[in-house]
Design a protein around this motif. Structure first.
Motif, mmCIF file in Angstrom:
data_model
loop_
_atom_site.group_PDB
_atom_site.id
_atom_site.type_symbol
_atom_site.label_atom_id
_atom_site.label_comp_id
_atom_site.label_asym_id
_atom_site.label_seq_id
_atom_site.Cartn_x
_atom_site.Cartn_y
_atom_site.Cartn_z
ATOM 1 N N PRO A 193 -9.152 2.798 -17.511
ATOM 2 C CA PRO A 193 -8.909 1.849 -18.614
ATOM 3 C C PRO A 193 -8.556 2.512 -19.926
ATOM 4 N N ASP A 194 -8.928 3.808 -20.119
ATOM 5 C CA ASP A 194 -8.640 4.450 -21.385
ATOM 6 C C ASP A 194 -7.278 5.138 -21.431
ATOM 7 N N GLU A 195 -6.468 4.938 -20.376
ATOM 8 C CA GLU A 195 -5.106 5.486 -20.402
ATOM 9 C C GLU A 195 -4.275 4.754 -21.461
ATOM 10 N N ASP A 196 -3.274 5.463 -21.980
ATOM 11 C CA ASP A 196 -2.443 4.860 -23.017
ATOM 12 C C ASP A 196 -1.729 3.611 -22.529
ATOM 13 N N VAL A 197 -1.228 3.658 -21.302
ATOM 14 C CA VAL A 197 -0.506 2.500 -20.787
ATOM 15 C C VAL A 197 -1.437 1.312 -20.607
ATOM 16 N N MET A 198 -2.699 1.584 -20.219
ATOM 17 C CA MET A 198 -3.658 0.496 -20.057
ATOM 18 C C MET A 198 -4.022 -0.119 -21.396
ATOM 19 N N CYS A 237 0.831 -1.218 0.000
ATOM 20 C CA CYS A 237 0.000 0.000 0.000
ATOM 21 C C CYS A 237 0.863 1.265 0.000
ATOM 22 N N ALA A 238 1.836 1.297 -0.900
ATOM 23 C CA ALA A 238 2.740 2.436 -0.941
ATOM 24 C C ALA A 238 2.072 3.680 -1.507
ATOM 25 N N GLU A 239 1.095 3.506 -2.436
ATOM 26 C CA GLU A 239 0.391 4.634 -3.053
ATOM 27 C C GLU A 239 1.378 5.623 -3.661
ATOM 28 N N ASP A 240 2.267 5.099 -4.473
ATOM 29 C CA ASP A 240 3.320 5.906 -5.084
ATOM 30 C C ASP A 240 2.798 6.506 -6.386
ATOM 31 N N GLU A 241 2.845 7.820 -6.485
ATOM 32 C CA GLU A 241 2.322 8.506 -7.666
ATOM 33 C C GLU A 241 3.206 8.314 -8.886
ATOM 34 N N ALA A 242 4.485 8.034 -8.691
ATOM 35 C CA ALA A 242 5.399 7.894 -9.825
ATOM 36 C C ALA A 242 5.330 6.522 -10.468
ATOM 37 N N LEU A 243 4.521 5.619 -9.916
ATOM 38 C CA LEU A 243 4.481 4.243 -10.419
ATOM 39 C C LEU A 243 3.946 4.181 -11.848
ATOM 40 N N VAL A 244 2.816 4.851 -12.122
ATOM 41 C CA VAL A 244 2.167 4.732 -13.429
ATOM 42 C C VAL A 244 3.068 5.294 -14.527
#
Length: 586
Positions: free
Chosen positions: A570-575, A530-537
């Motif tokens: 789901p509509d993100e480019d990475v997804m 549960c790090a909730e790291d914003e830089a992950l995505v």
């Protein structure tokens, strides 16, 4: 007294000093110093004369601190001591006979392995540590320091001395191996046994050298003594050279000469070597067991030897419950002297054949607890790994003993946690996570706090591995529930540690410097803690673009699920790139 002789000083020869009253007073003072120091340093000078073949000066005959104090007390006398007649001759001779002032161009000169330098120099008076220490000599290697000049017998002695001294100088070993390969066609077998045994003990075994010697060894085993045969077989086994001709010759020789092996060392080495060389003769092992048990009735075997023997018998699957019980009875006698690795070998061998000796197992648990209280972090992580191998062969009746052992290791590790380094934390957590061993949430929180404190010392692989193991252990505690469930404070500590350690990982992943498998484990650790790291995505998106050739459908699907769990639209480019239709194209 010889160093302070009046004939050694230049002012003694000067008429001005000899006639003046000042010179007479100085003569009397020097005589008093000579009388005071002669009795004190006679034994020291006699010992150093026998060691180096020459009498050192007053200053160089002392250690570093003593020389510094002597320089202060003598004053101008210390300067005169190096300027007398013959001083330049002594300085030149000290380099010739291997002293401290030597030729640095010699490849293996005396003191070549010392990091302290080649000269013994005095620093400014009054400064602590102003005098450097003399070069470290290598004991017996001082006379065998250049392998290129040695014959077969000298190589054997040098290998034994190097193994005994723990020499790890790569240049010396490379020269040694080259000389051994050069002499291999003419090397006597008893010398070859010492050479290979020393190299095996020092973990410098040369497989090419073993293959060169193997034909001659196979055809001349009958001429070797039991000790030389044990050393040769053990070294060949450690080199992992498997030759059918040698194995057949060794089996035949052991059957004919089994009764010649008397000492525990010889028996231990030959049994272990036979098991590693894949000797499959059941009759030979049956005779081994009978012979060993007979020798145990005449001579006490150390627990170290017994642990190797039972491990060898378990390796070839030639042991039953009664045989292991007899060996454990003999091991109890020296059990307090066993190391964690030896205890783990004994337990592994007993568990592999289903042997349950309650008294012996209880004694092992108590002894491991006493050892864990005095172990350093490296010993604790190594003991955890060694005992963890027992889970591969353990039965249900054995688990309670292993749980107690790992509980003692865990408590000792938490108590000495401020001393742990990153590699030791990684090893400890990996062992507990691999075998799903209980690790309380409060103790995991302390480990996480320690990791956060020293996050700058973790590399990428270590940080990801430690956090991944930490996440698995937390998932285990959450699944068990009850008293093992974590509180909000503990989850907050774990999340903060994960964010601190993963920050440089995300930066490297954004540059494409992290492979997909490591990235996947890092994302899973971040989600489970549960790090909730914003830089992950952003890091995952950049890594998918830069490492698209490494992305297989399984990794793409796993990353897609983790990002959905984090709430990524789901509509993100990475997804879209990680979805099923696009993953196959990538």
């Amino acid at each position: 007294a010889q160093a302070l002789s009046l004939s050694a000083w230049p002012w003694r020869l000067c008429p001005r000093h000899a006639s003046a009253p000042h010179g007479q007073r100085r003569q009397r003072r020097l005589r008093a110093v000579a009388r005071a120091t002669s009795g004190r340093h006679r034994r020291r000078r006699r010992a150093m004369r026998g060691a180096s073949g020459r009498v050192p000066g007053l200053i160089t005959g002392l250690d570093g601190a003593g020389a510094a104090r002597r320089l202060q007390s003598l004053g101008p006398l210390a300067v005169v001591a190096g300027t007398g007649p013959g001083s330049s001759r002594r300085a030149a001779g000290s380099a010739a006979d291997g002293g401290w002032e030597q030729d640095e161009t010699a490849p293996f000169g005396r003191g070549w392995a010392s990091a302290a330098g080649n000269l013994f120099k005095a620093g400014p008076p009054g400064r602590r540590g102003g005098v450097s220490t003399p070069p470290r000599l290598l004991g017996a290697l001082a006379l065998l320091r250049d392998p290129r000049e040695l014959d077969g017998e000298g190589l054997g002695r040098a290998a034994s001395a190097a193994a005994r001294a723990g020499l790890d100088d790569d240049a010396w070993w490379q020269s040694f191996k080259a000389r051994a390969r050069e002499l291999a066609p003419h090397l006597a077998l008893h010398d070859a046994s010492h050479v290979l045994n020393g190299m095996a003990r020092a973990r410098q075994i040369d497989k090419e050298l073993v293959e060169l010697l193997l034909p001659r060894i196979s055809s001349h085993l009958v001429y070797l003594t039991s000790a030389h045969l044990s050393m040769l077989a053990s070294a060949i086994a450690k080199a992992e050279v498997h030759d059918a001709r040698f194995t057949a010759a060794l089996t035949r020789e052991l059957k004919a000469r089994l009764m010649e092996f008397h000492s525990p060392m010889e028996i231990t080495m030959i049994v272990n070597a036979a098991s590693k060389l894949r000797v499959t003769d059941d009759d030979l092992y049956r005779r081994f067991v009978i012979h060993i048990q007979k020798q145990m009735g005449q001579e006490a075997f150390h627990v170290r030897d017994i642990s190797v023997v039972v491990q060898a018998l378990a390796r070839v699957q030639f042991a039953d419950t009664s045989t292991m019980a007899k060996f454990t009875d003999c091991a109890v006698q020296t059990l307090p002297q066993a190391t964690p690795l030896e205890l783990a070998r004994l337990l592994h061998a007993c568990m592999s054949v289903g042997c349950v000796v309650d008294d012996f197992f209880t004694a092992c648990v108590l002894h491991s607890r006493e050892q864990a209280m005095t172990m350093d972090p490296s010993g604790l992580s190594g003991a955890a790994y060694a005992f963890g191998q027992c889970f591969e062969v353990a039965q249900i009746s054995h688990l309670r003993y292993l749980r107690k052992i790992f509980r003692n290791i865990r408590l000792a590790s938490v108590a000495s946690l401020p001393l742990f380094l990153p590699r030791e934390i990684v090893s400890l957590l990996r062992t507990y996570a691999r075998w799903q061993i209980a690790f309380e949430c409060e103790h995991l929180r302390k480990v996480a706090d320690r990791m956060r404190t020293m996050h700058a010392q973790f590399d990428t692989e270590g940080a990801v591995s430690a956090l991944y193991s930490l996440g698995l252990l937390m998932q285990r505690n959450s699944a068990r529930g009850g008293g093992s469930s974590a509180t909000e404070t503990q989850w907050a500590s774990l999340g903060a540690a994960a964010r601190s350690l993963l920050e440089p990982v995300w930066r490297r992943a954004h540059k494409g410097e992290v492979d997909v498998s490591t990235l996947l484990r890092a994302v899973e650790a971040s989600v489970s803690l549960c790090a909730e790291d914003e830089a992950l995505v952003d890091a995952v998106a950049a890594a998918v673009v830069r490492r698209r050739t490494e992305l297989d459908p399984h990794s793409a699907s796993a990353l897609h699920e983790f990002l959905i769990h984090l709430g990524c639209p789901p509509d993100e480019d990475v997804m879209l790139a990680l979805s099923g239709d696009h993953a196959s194209k990538v």
